[in-house]
Design a protein around this motif. Structure first.
Motif, PDB file in Angstrom:
ATOM      1  N   ILE A   9     -36.046  -2.247 -13.657  1.00 47.39           N
ATOM      2  CA  ILE A   9     -34.664  -2.743 -13.363  1.00 47.39           C
ATOM      3  C   ILE A   9     -33.841  -1.285 -13.036  1.00 47.39           C
ATOM      4  O   ILE A   9     -33.953  -0.774 -13.982  1.00 47.39           O
ATOM      5  N   LEU A  10     -33.800  -0.841 -11.868  1.00 44.03           N
ATOM      6  CA  LEU A  10     -33.408   0.322 -11.599  1.00 44.03           C
ATOM      7  C   LEU A  10     -31.773   0.437 -12.039  1.00 44.03           C
ATOM      8  O   LEU A  10     -31.099  -0.566 -11.202  1.00 44.03           O
ATOM      9  N   GLY A  11     -31.267   1.226 -12.658  1.00 48.73           N
ATOM     10  CA  GLY A  11     -30.032   1.347 -13.236  1.00 48.73           C
ATOM     11  C   GLY A  11     -29.834   0.647 -14.562  1.00 48.73           C
ATOM     12  O   GLY A  11     -30.873   0.616 -15.392  1.00 48.73           O
ATOM     13  N   ASP A  12     -28.604   0.038 -14.763  1.00 51.21           N
ATOM     14  CA  ASP A  12     -28.548  -0.552 -16.235  1.00 51.21           C
ATOM     15  C   ASP A  12     -28.794  -1.998 -16.416  1.00 51.21           C
ATOM     16  O   ASP A  12     -29.368  -2.510 -15.335  1.00 51.21           O
TER      17      ASP A  12
ATOM     18  N   PRO B 138     -34.313   6.534 -16.974  1.00 51.32           N
ATOM     19  CA  PRO B 138     -35.296   5.874 -17.284  1.00 51.32           C
ATOM     20  C   PRO B 138     -35.761   6.379 -18.631  1.00 51.32           C
ATOM     21  O   PRO B 138     -36.525   5.579 -19.502  1.00 51.32           O
ATOM     22  N   GLU B 139     -36.113   7.991 -18.899  1.00 48.99           N
ATOM     23  CA  GLU B 139     -36.463   8.099 -20.174  1.00 48.99           C
ATOM     24  C   GLU B 139     -35.759   7.774 -21.377  1.00 48.99           C
ATOM     25  O   GLU B 139     -36.315   7.555 -22.539  1.00 48.99           O
ATOM     26  N   ARG B 140     -34.352   7.671 -21.237  1.00 49.83           N
ATOM     27  CA  ARG B 140     -33.600   7.056 -22.419  1.00 49.83           C
ATOM     28  C   ARG B 140     -33.993   5.770 -22.669  1.00 49.83           C
ATOM     29  O   ARG B 140     -34.144   5.229 -23.765  1.00 49.83           O
ATOM     30  N   LYS B 141     -34.154   4.856 -21.599  1.00 49.47           N
ATOM     31  CA  LYS B 141     -34.547   3.457 -21.692  1.00 49.47           C
ATOM     32  C   LYS B 141     -35.877   3.485 -22.513  1.00 49.47           C
ATOM     33  O   LYS B 141     -36.029   2.775 -23.533  1.00 49.47           O
ATOM     34  N   ARG B 142     -36.738   4.230 -22.140  1.00 50.68           N
ATOM     35  CA  ARG B 142     -38.232   4.174 -22.833  1.00 50.68           C
ATOM     36  C   ARG B 142     -37.900   4.735 -24.414  1.00 50.68           C
ATOM     37  O   ARG B 142     -38.337   3.967 -25.231  1.00 50.68           O
ATOM     38  N   LYS B 143     -37.391   5.778 -24.547  1.00 49.19           N
ATOM     39  CA  LYS B 143     -36.910   6.215 -25.910  1.00 49.19           C
ATOM     40  C   LYS B 143     -36.164   5.138 -26.909  1.00 49.19           C
ATOM     41  O   LYS B 143     -36.810   4.847 -27.991  1.00 49.19           O
TER      42      LYS B 143
ATOM     43  N   SER C 199     -28.411  -4.840 -26.696  1.00 43.76           N
ATOM     44  CA  SER C 199     -27.179  -4.406 -26.793  1.00 43.76           C
ATOM     45  C   SER C 199     -27.487  -2.909 -26.958  1.00 43.76           C
ATOM     46  O   SER C 199     -26.539  -1.951 -26.704  1.00 43.76           O
ATOM     47  N   GLU C 200     -28.413  -2.104 -27.476  1.00 45.04           N
ATOM     48  CA  GLU C 200     -28.868  -0.743 -27.632  1.00 45.04           C
ATOM     49  C   GLU C 200     -28.977  -0.199 -26.162  1.00 45.04           C
ATOM     50  O   GLU C 200     -28.813   0.857 -25.795  1.00 45.04           O
ATOM     51  N   LEU C 201     -29.450  -0.975 -25.120  1.00 48.17           N
ATOM     52  CA  LEU C 201     -29.809  -0.596 -23.585  1.00 48.17           C
ATOM     53  C   LEU C 201     -28.442  -0.847 -22.814  1.00 48.17           C
ATOM     54  O   LEU C 201     -28.384  -0.231 -21.875  1.00 48.17           O
ATOM     55  N   ALA C 202     -27.311  -1.404 -23.407  1.00 50.53           N
ATOM     56  CA  ALA C 202     -26.329  -1.522 -22.398  1.00 50.53           C
ATOM     57  C   ALA C 202     -25.752  -0.287 -21.725  1.00 50.53           C
ATOM     58  O   ALA C 202     -25.467   0.674 -22.551  1.00 50.53           O
ATOM     59  N   GLY C 203     -25.660  -0.313 -20.611  1.00 48.84           N
ATOM     60  CA  GLY C 203     -25.176   0.875 -19.861  1.00 48.84           C
ATOM     61  C   GLY C 203     -26.081   1.943 -19.601  1.00 48.84           C
ATOM     62  O   GLY C 203     -25.501   3.004 -19.001  1.00 48.84           O
ATOM     63  N   VAL C 204     -27.247   1.752 -20.183  1.00 50.80           N
ATOM     64  CA  VAL C 204     -28.214   2.956 -19.924  1.00 50.80           C
ATOM     65  C   VAL C 204     -28.905   2.607 -18.602  1.00 50.80           C
ATOM     66  O   VAL C 204     -29.425   1.939 -18.401  1.00 50.80           O
TER      67      VAL C 204
END
Ligand code: XMP
Length: 507
Positions: free
Chosen positions: A394-397, A289-294, A281-286
């Protein structure tokens, strides 16, 4: 007392390699910056000076004060280290006519020199230097030459001090290990008693003393380092260690279940936490890459902290940090030592003391320790896998459906590598889900589905990597299997980029 060789680092690319070679001789050694010699440490039996990107006559060159070491401990200078000792003792160092790079053969060896014991004329050495020593002080003598380099090695006539212009630590110096052995064992008197068993015995004793009856918590990732750290700690303090293994939902197919079972079989006190919903749920739409990591890093800390807080009286946080993550880098040289701080900030936030039982080991030594501790091969030979897992493949969301598709493709690839006996030949491998769809045909039907890229690399430290030259027959079989069995994929590509300029992961 554990004997120790100190390697003074002047910023060379090969400093870590010197340490690895010395350790291969079952001799313990540590790398310290050129100006941080541990004076007063009685376990030090010899000193090696590394190479450097600088010339000794550069204003910015690193200069070490060897006055308190010279004459007391044997010294071996390598490349810049040799030039530095010759230059500061009154010799001359000048730019070589052309940069000497590559293989050379020793045309002269002083048969009396203990540094060259059991090394024959003609032996191959590796040169890589822009400067050359053109004269040495009267107190020194030449003990080896190559066709182009007269002073390829020297020794002092009155002090235990040697210098070699070439790089004995590099694989292409075929006599390099023998030369280092001569220095470490014959000249310094090294006992060669550093091995996995000795490490386990002394570390277990130290951990018992350090931790007493304290409670310790450790985050397991499924990777080699945290797993070996856990098993070692378990041997030292048993049930006072609690391990937490968090599933963020982006692990490989069945990995959480399988690894948790492995951990239990090893007798670890482990809590498995399925937190995949929170992460999805926190990663939805992100997509960044750096935001995903954070998000994953912060989420991991939240989950870990919440679980650990349920435990009573925990005083320590243990981590599987290894030696390459700890060596102080000489940043002025632009040398970057990579470390991924996936759980950075945890000890401060939880107010815990940090325990890092593997902080002195190289990766291959961690594996040897794991082996001696009786861990199964599939755990200790496991490829590195990024902390954020499939999220950065997974490139993209990210959606649970995409993760499921990628898990299937990745599983076919990895299982194929195992079945074909290729798994241990590559450093790391995996599949990447691309954000494109392309046209295909299956039976009589036109398809419009996703593409995956396969990535397999060879490497020794992940700092540089080459794409693995896997057999075409293997790639053909894997490609067929993926397209036939993984619904949603109709195209497979193989990544043939090396690092640099590409990276291992696509994100
Ligand atoms: P790159 O992509 O930089 O990767 O060539 C080098 C090595 O680091 C791993 N990697 C990570 N490991 N957290 C990790 O724990 C991360 O965020 C991360 N990113 C890359 C990568 O798998 C390779 O082994």
């Amino acid at each position: 007392m554990q004997q120790k060789i100190i390697i003074l680092d002047f910023g060379s690319q090969t400093t870590q390699l010197i340490a690895r070679r010395v350790r291969e001789l079952n001799m313990y050694c540590e790398i310290v910056p050129y100006n941080k010699f541990p004076h007063g440490d009685e376990s030090v039996i010899g000193v090696i000076l590394s190479g450097s990107p600088f010339s000794v006559y550069d204003e910015k060159a690193f200069k070490a004060d060897l006055s308190q070491i010279k004459g007391k401990l044997p010294l071996l200078g390598i490349c810049y280290g040799a030039q530095f000792m010759a230059y500061t003792a009154g010799g001359t160092v000048e730019p070589a006519g052309s940069r000497e790079y590559g293989r050379a053969n020793l045309t002269f060896i002083d048969p009396e020199s203990p540094l060259f014991k059991d090394i024959e004329t003609g032996a191959q050495v590796w040169m890589s230097h822009g400067d050359t020593i053109t004269s040495i002080p009267d107190d020194f003598k030449v003990v080896a030459s190559t066709e182009k380099v007269h002073i390829a090695a020297y020794q002092s006539k009155s002090l235990p001090l040697w210098g070699v212009q070439f790089h004995p630590e590099v694989f292409h110096s075929t006599c390099g290990l023998q030369l280092l052995r001569n220095f470490v064992v014959d000249i310094c008197g090294g006992r060669q008693d550093w091995n996995a068993d000795a490490f386990i015995e002394t570390t277990v004793a130290q951990l018992r003393e350090q931790l007493g009856n304290d409670k310790v918590v450790l985050g397991l990732s499924g990777g080699v380092d945290s797993s070996v750290a856990a098993v070692l700690l378990n041997k030292a303090i048993g049930k006072n260690l609690t391990c937490i293994f968090v599933d963020h939902g982006m692990l490989r197919k069945d990995e959480f279940k399988n690894v948790l079972r492995d951990y239990e079989c090893l007798g670890l006190n482990v809590i498995g936490v399925d937190a995949s919903k929170k992460f999805f749920s926190e990663l939805a739409g992100v997509t960044d890459p750096e935001r995903k990591r954070k998000i994953i890093g912060a989420g991991f800390i939240d989950v870990f902290d919440a679980e650990a807080s349920k435990l009573k009286d925990v005083k320590w946080l243990a981590q599987g940090t290894i030696y390459p993550d700890c060596i102080e880098s000489l940043s002025i040289t632009g040398m970057v030592i990579k470390s991924h701080h996936n759980v950075g900030g945890l000890p401060e936030r939880m107010n815990l003391k940090l325990c890092e039982p593997l902080r002195l080991l190289f990766k291959d030594e961690v594996r040897a320790v794991g082996h001696q501790l009786g861990m199964p091969d599939h755990l200790i030979k496991r490829h590195p896998f990024p902390g954020p897992g499939l999220a950065v493949r997974i490139l993209g969301d990210i959606t649970p459906e995409k993760v499921a598709i990628l898990q299937e493709a990745d599983h076919i690839f990895i299982q194929g590598l195992r079945d074909w006996g290729l798994y241990d030949q590559v450093w790391q491998a995996g599949a990447i889900l691309l954000p494109v769809q392309s046209v295909g045909v299956m039976g009589d039907e036109r398809t419009y589905e996703r593409a995956v890229a396969l990535r397999a690399v060879t490497s020794t430290d992940a700092m540089t990597a080459d794409w693995a030259h896997l057999p075409y027959e293997f790639l053909a079989k894997v490609s067929n299997d993926i397209i036939n069995h993984v619904k949603g994929i109709n195209r497979v590509c193989y990544d043939i980029s090396s690092k640099p300029p590409s990276t291992i992961e696509w994100e």
